[in-house]
Design a protein around this motif. Structure first.
Motif, short mmCIF file in Angstrom:
data_model
loop_
_atom_site.label_atom_id
_atom_site.label_comp_id
_atom_site.label_asym_id
_atom_site.label_seq_id
_atom_site.Cartn_x
_atom_site.Cartn_y
_atom_site.Cartn_z
N ARG A 78 104.69 -32.10 -19.62
CA ARG A 78 104.00 -31.06 -20.38
C ARG A 78 104.21 -29.72 -19.70
O ARG A 78 103.91 -29.56 -18.52
N PRO A 80 102.71 -26.79 -19.31
CA PRO A 80 101.76 -26.13 -18.40
C PRO A 80 101.45 -26.93 -17.13
O PRO A 80 101.04 -26.33 -16.14
N HIS A 109 94.03 -20.71 -11.62
CA HIS A 109 95.27 -19.94 -11.51
C HIS A 109 95.40 -19.22 -10.18
O HIS A 109 96.49 -19.06 -9.65
N ASP A 162 104.19 -16.37 -13.89
CA ASP A 162 104.95 -16.28 -15.13
C ASP A 162 104.20 -17.02 -16.24
O ASP A 162 104.47 -18.19 -16.53
N CYS A 163 103.27 -16.33 -16.86
CA CYS A 163 102.43 -16.93 -17.91
C CYS A 163 103.29 -17.62 -18.97
O CYS A 163 103.01 -18.74 -19.38
N CYS A 166 104.73 -21.15 -18.63
CA CYS A 166 103.83 -22.30 -18.83
C CYS A 166 103.15 -22.27 -20.19
O CYS A 166 102.68 -23.30 -20.65
N HIS A 167 103.04 -21.11 -20.79
CA HIS A 167 102.24 -21.00 -22.02
C HIS A 167 103.01 -20.56 -23.25
O HIS A 167 102.42 -20.11 -24.24
N THR A 187 93.22 -15.01 -17.19
CA THR A 187 93.52 -16.43 -17.09
C THR A 187 92.31 -17.31 -17.46
O THR A 187 92.46 -18.51 -17.64
N GLN A 189 90.30 -17.17 -20.19
CA GLN A 189 90.15 -17.49 -21.62
C GLN A 189 91.14 -16.65 -22.41
O GLN A 189 91.51 -15.56 -21.98
C1 HEC Z 1 102.49 -23.09 -13.58
C2 HEC Z 1 101.85 -23.10 -14.88
C3 HEC Z 1 100.92 -21.97 -15.28
C4 HEC Z 1 101.13 -20.62 -15.17
C5 HEC Z 1 102.29 -19.89 -14.49
C6 HEC Z 1 100.02 -19.98 -15.85
N1 HEC Z 1 99.17 -20.94 -16.35
FE1 HEC Z 1 97.54 -20.62 -17.52
N2 HEC Z 1 97.13 -22.64 -17.53
C7 HEC Z 1 97.91 -23.61 -16.95
C8 HEC Z 1 97.28 -24.91 -17.13
C9 HEC Z 1 97.80 -26.24 -16.62
C10 HEC Z 1 96.09 -24.68 -17.85
C11 HEC Z 1 95.04 -25.72 -18.28
C12 HEC Z 1 95.15 -26.00 -19.73
C13 HEC Z 1 96.33 -26.90 -20.04
O1 HEC Z 1 96.56 -27.90 -19.33
O2 HEC Z 1 97.01 -26.59 -21.03
C14 HEC Z 1 96.05 -23.24 -18.10
C15 HEC Z 1 95.05 -22.60 -18.85
C16 HEC Z 1 95.06 -21.26 -19.20
C17 HEC Z 1 94.10 -20.62 -20.07
C18 HEC Z 1 92.99 -21.32 -20.81
C19 HEC Z 1 91.77 -21.37 -19.97
C20 HEC Z 1 90.72 -22.21 -20.61
O3 HEC Z 1 89.96 -22.82 -19.85
O4 HEC Z 1 90.68 -22.30 -21.84
C21 HEC Z 1 94.43 -19.28 -20.15
C22 HEC Z 1 93.71 -18.18 -20.92
C23 HEC Z 1 95.60 -19.08 -19.30
N3 HEC Z 1 95.96 -20.31 -18.75
C24 HEC Z 1 96.22 -17.87 -19.13
C25 HEC Z 1 97.29 -17.66 -18.25
C26 HEC Z 1 97.85 -16.35 -17.95
C27 HEC Z 1 97.36 -15.03 -18.56
C28 HEC Z 1 98.85 -16.54 -17.05
C29 HEC Z 1 99.71 -15.49 -16.38
C30 HEC Z 1 98.99 -14.43 -15.65
C31 HEC Z 1 98.93 -17.99 -16.79
N4 HEC Z 1 97.96 -18.62 -17.53
C32 HEC Z 1 99.85 -18.59 -15.97
C33 HEC Z 1 99.13 -23.41 -16.31
C34 HEC Z 1 99.69 -22.17 -16.01
#
Ligand code: HEC
Ligand code: HEC
Ligand code: HEC
Ligand code: HEC
Ligand code: HEC
Ligand code: HEC
Ligand code: HEC
Length: 259
Positions: A78, A80, A109, A162-163, A166-167, A187, A189
């Motif tokens: 997956r 993320p 994060h 790198d948002c 993963c997203h 990060t 919400q």
């Molecule tokens: C290496 C992977 C990775 C990176 C890079 C990353 N994230 Fe995430 N993020 C995740 C994971 C894992 C979750 C948990 C949810 C899921 O498993 O899908 C998550 C969750 C989130 C959520 C949801 C939070 C919630 O509880 O609902 C937000 C908003 C978010 N990320 C924003 C960001 C932003 C903005 C950036 C860049 C600044 C970023 N993420 C970078 C892996 C990553």
């Protein structure tokens, strides 16, 4: 002095009570002092085998966690959570002895960024590991933390991540706003409480919204235009047919039911 005597008496009573209950006089009584809390349900089967995770002097070792969890295919495939294959430590995000919620804790994060930067600094120049860890970041380890920020509340380290890497699958804007999700999103919400949408009178809809593929096919002439009762419109003039409430709320028609 009187207070101290009272305290000693109370202690004596407590000790007598404790020693009179056989079950807590045994090893588990003493263990309760070194055991910070019950194990999570998932790890309950390790109750009798603390060394499943603990190594006496070093404490908890990620290698033990990994030895049982190396084959979590769904997790590793997956986007993320694929970072699990190389992150090397676990307790920053998964707590034990704190109930089931602790073990399944939310994404941290900040911890990820700190770990990533540490691992990157250790990885030799040109190594495969270096490449792997650098993929976590959009702005390079030495990159400016303020790159692309619009004054939002991500920590400087988290802001380097790198948002998009993963997203990508969560991109509601279909690429229209680029890959710097972190320049607008925190990060914690995806919603942005202080954001207010342009008014319904705006004619700039197409600057921020992309029409669905159907709008560039025969469907647009045959269905969309007829439903909206707007004969002279090109696709980019969303505002002639659409409201800001919902894409199915068509001007002077109301809620359009596809079925
Ligand atoms: C290496 C992977 C990775 C990176 C890079 C990353 N994230 Fe995430 N993020 C995740 C994971 C894992 C979750 C948990 C949810 C899921 O498993 O899908 C998550 C969750 C989130 C959520 C949801 C939070 C919630 O509880 O609902 C937000 C908003 C978010 N990320 C924003 C960001 C932003 C903005 C950036 C860049 C600044 C970023 N993420 C970078 C892996 C990553
Ligand atoms: C599934 C893995 C796992 C098992 C099994 C486990 N623990 Fe832990 N334990 C942890 C984690 C994770 C921490 C937190 C370590 C940290 O924060 O660095 C911890 C922390 C502790 C601590 C706090 C001190 C320290 O080392 O950080 C004690 C004491 C402890 N455990 C005792 C026990 C005892 C006694 C058992 C057996 C009944 C046990 N644990 C079984 C994972 C486990
Ligand atoms: C002896 C093998 C073993 C060890 C060591 C072990 N686990 Fe587990 N873990 C399991 C099993 C089995 C499950 C339950 C899997 C299931 O239900 O699919 C589990 C479940 C989990 C879950 C999912 C919890 C849930 O509620 O879905 C997480 C997260 C987890 N372990 C992390 C860790 C971490 C972190 C460590 C090290 C501190 C660790 N595990 C050590 C075997 C182990
Ligand atoms: C930066 C934070 C972070 C680190 C470090 C981390 N994890 Fe995770 N882990 C997560 C997130 C977020 C999820 C997804 C949780 C969810 O979707 O409920 C997850 C999910 C899991 C799951 C699957 C749980 C399930 O419900 O199926 C297991 C197993 C797991 N991690 C084990 C580990 C192990 C072992 C390590 C150490 C090598 C580790 N994690 C390191 C954040 C982390
Ligand atoms: C130019 C600023 C900007 C950029 C860049 C941006 N977004 Fe957004 N995004 C927004 C705004 C504004 C909203 C509406 C927020 C609201 O209604 O609270 C939004 C909403 C969202 C939502 C829906 C939130 C909800 O639950 O209602 C998701 C998911 C999302 N964005 C993901 C992403 C991803 C992933 C990226 C990067 C690929 C990204 N965004 C890049 C401004 C941006
Ligand atoms: C400055 C950028 C911008 C402009 C201009 C704009 N919007 Fe939006 N709009 C957004 C963002 C950001 C969101 C929240 C993310 C998303 O749902 O795409 C949003 C959400 C929406 C939604 C809700 C989508 C849903 O599924 O919940 C509708 C409907 C909408 N806009 C219609 C319009 C219309 C019609 C116009 C022109 C009158 C317009 N917008 C102009 C940025 C804009
Ligand atoms: C001539 C009127 C008209 C114009 C211009 C127009 N639309 Fe539509 N659109 C409709 C109608 C009617 C529907 C509902 C019936 C249908 O699917 O055709 C619709 C449906 C949609 C849907 C929902 C599709 C779905 O599958 O649920 C979206 C999203 C949408 N339009 C976005 C846009 C955007 C963005 C623009 C401008 C770039 C735009 N539209 C321009 C009339 C129009």
């Amino acid at each position: 002095m009187k207070k101290l005597l009272g305290l000693l008496a109370a202690l004596a009573v407590m000790l007598a009570l404790v020693m009179s209950v056989p079950s807590i006089r045994t090893a588990s009584f003493w263990q309760a002092f070194v055991e910070p809390g019950p194990l999570s349900t998932a790890h309950g089967f390790l109750q009798g085998d603390c060394s499943g995770c603990h190594v006496s002097i070093e404490g908890v070792q990620a290698a033990r966690c990994i030895s049982c969890h190396a084959n979590e295919t769904a997790l590793l495939q997956r986007q993320p959570t694929a970072f699990h294959s190389s992150i090397e430590t676990c307790v920053e995000c998964h707590r034990e002895h704190e109930g089931d919620a602790g073990l399944r804790s939310a994404m941290d994060h900040q911890a990820l960024a700190t770990l990533g930067l540490r691992l990157l600094a250790r990885a030799p120049e040109g190594s495969e590991a270096r490449l792997l860890y650098s993929h976590l970041f959009a702005h390079g380890p030495a990159g400016s933390a303020s790159a692309g920020t619009a004054g939002f509340a991500n920590t400087p380290q988290a802001q380097l991540l790198d948002c998009y890497g993963c997203h990508q699958s969560r991109d509601r804007h279909e690429g229209q706003f680029g890959r710097e999700c972190g320049s607008c999103h925190r990060t914690a919400q995806w919603t942005i409480p202080e954001y207010s949408h342009p008014p319904p009178s705006s004619t700039d809809c197409a600057q921020c919204h992309r029409a669905p593929p159907s709008h560039y096919m025969g469907h647009f002439e045959m269905v969309s235009k007829r439903v909206a009762g707007v004969e002279h419109a090109n696709v980019e003039q969303c505002y002639l047919c659409h409201q800001t409430t919902s894409w199915n709320d068509i001007k002077s028609v109301g809620l359009y039911d596809h079925h």
